[in-house]
Scaffold this motif. Structure first.
Motif, PDB file in Angstrom:
ATOM      1  N   LEU A 104       0.829  -1.208   0.000  1.00  0.00           N
ATOM      2  CA  LEU A 104       0.000   0.000   0.000  1.00  0.00           C
ATOM      3  C   LEU A 104       0.871   1.270   0.000  1.00  0.00           C
ATOM      4  N   GLY A 105       2.165   1.096   0.277  1.00  0.00           N
ATOM      5  CA  GLY A 105       3.096   2.229   0.251  1.00  0.00           C
ATOM      6  C   GLY A 105       3.577   2.693   1.610  1.00  0.00           C
ATOM      7  N   LEU A 106       3.152   2.009   2.661  1.00  0.00           N
ATOM      8  CA  LEU A 106       3.560   2.417   4.009  1.00  0.00           C
ATOM      9  C   LEU A 106       4.961   1.915   4.338  1.00  0.00           C
ATOM     10  N   ARG A 107       5.697   2.728   5.088  1.00  0.00           N
ATOM     11  CA  ARG A 107       7.013   2.310   5.580  1.00  0.00           C
ATOM     12  C   ARG A 107       7.050   2.249   7.100  1.00  0.00           C
ATOM     13  N   ALA A 108       6.089   2.888   7.773  1.00  0.00           N
ATOM     14  CA  ALA A 108       6.093   2.894   9.237  1.00  0.00           C
ATOM     15  C   ALA A 108       4.667   2.969   9.777  1.00  0.00           C
TER      16      ALA A 108
END
Length: 198
Positions: free
Chosen positions: A93-97
């Motif tokens: 989904l594009g999340l890193r944190a």
């Protein structure tokens, strides 16, 4: 897995508590072992209406939230089953944190193995951050700190091994393989010591 040393992004807010892994990625989408493509199913039952249209009130469907890499989540995020598909879906989904005051242990461990950084801060701090989702937060893996535009700096827990794996962009196996020569030297020296001890 790509290396992760720093995340600088505005945030998406899901203030609900007890968001479990079945809400993150419903069980009917677990038949694949492919990580790519799972992002379209992340939070599926919240993101899409019964007729298949996007739910305009859901945070990840809002145009102004596009491209944001930090999720600010309510307490007890990632509870429920141990499915590794949950961090796969969030990464796709594009999340890193993910920042929360409480992140379920199994989800946390799975996230770390897949390049998704779980950041645990005090509840009062998370609530304050949720009031300003358009602030660009800076998360530094090496120093284990989250910084706000106002100059505040908050430390978060991250064990040294997980920190090294994130910075190097490897999982446990990748960590070991990168040290194959060192391991072989140790094994060879140990073998010689055993022979001389006989």
């Amino acid at each position: 897995m790509s290396a992760l040393s720093r995340v600088a992004s505005r945030s998406v807010v899901l203030a609900q508590t007890n968001i479990d892994t079945d809400q993150i990625i419903p069980a009917r989408f677990l038949s694949t072992t492919e990580r790519k493509g799972l992002g379209k199913h992340a939070f599926h039952d919240w993101r899409w209406l019964a007729d298949g249209a996007p739910n305009p009130s859901f945070a990840f469907n809002r145009e102004d939230n596009a491209g944001r890499e930090i999720l600010l989540a309510g307490r007890n995020f990632g509870c429920g089953s141990s499915r590794e598909h949950a961090p796969w879906a969030l990464r796709d989904l594009g999340l890193r944190a993910v920042v929360s005051s409480e992140i379920a242990d199994i989800f946390r461990n799975n996230a770390l193995k897949n390049g998704l950084l779980p950041v645990i801060l005090d509840e009062a701090i998370v609530q304050r951050l949720m009031q300003r989702p358009d602030d660009t937060l800076e998360i530094d893996v090496a120093s284990r700190t989250l910084r706000t535009p106002a100059g505040e700096s908050f430390a978060f827990p991250l064990d040294s091994f997980s920190r090294t794996c994130l910075l190097e962009g490897v999982d446990e196996l990748g960590y070991l393989l990168a040290r194959r020569d060192e391991i072989q030297r140790h094994e060879s020296a140990h073998h010689k010591e055993q022979i001389h001890a006989r």
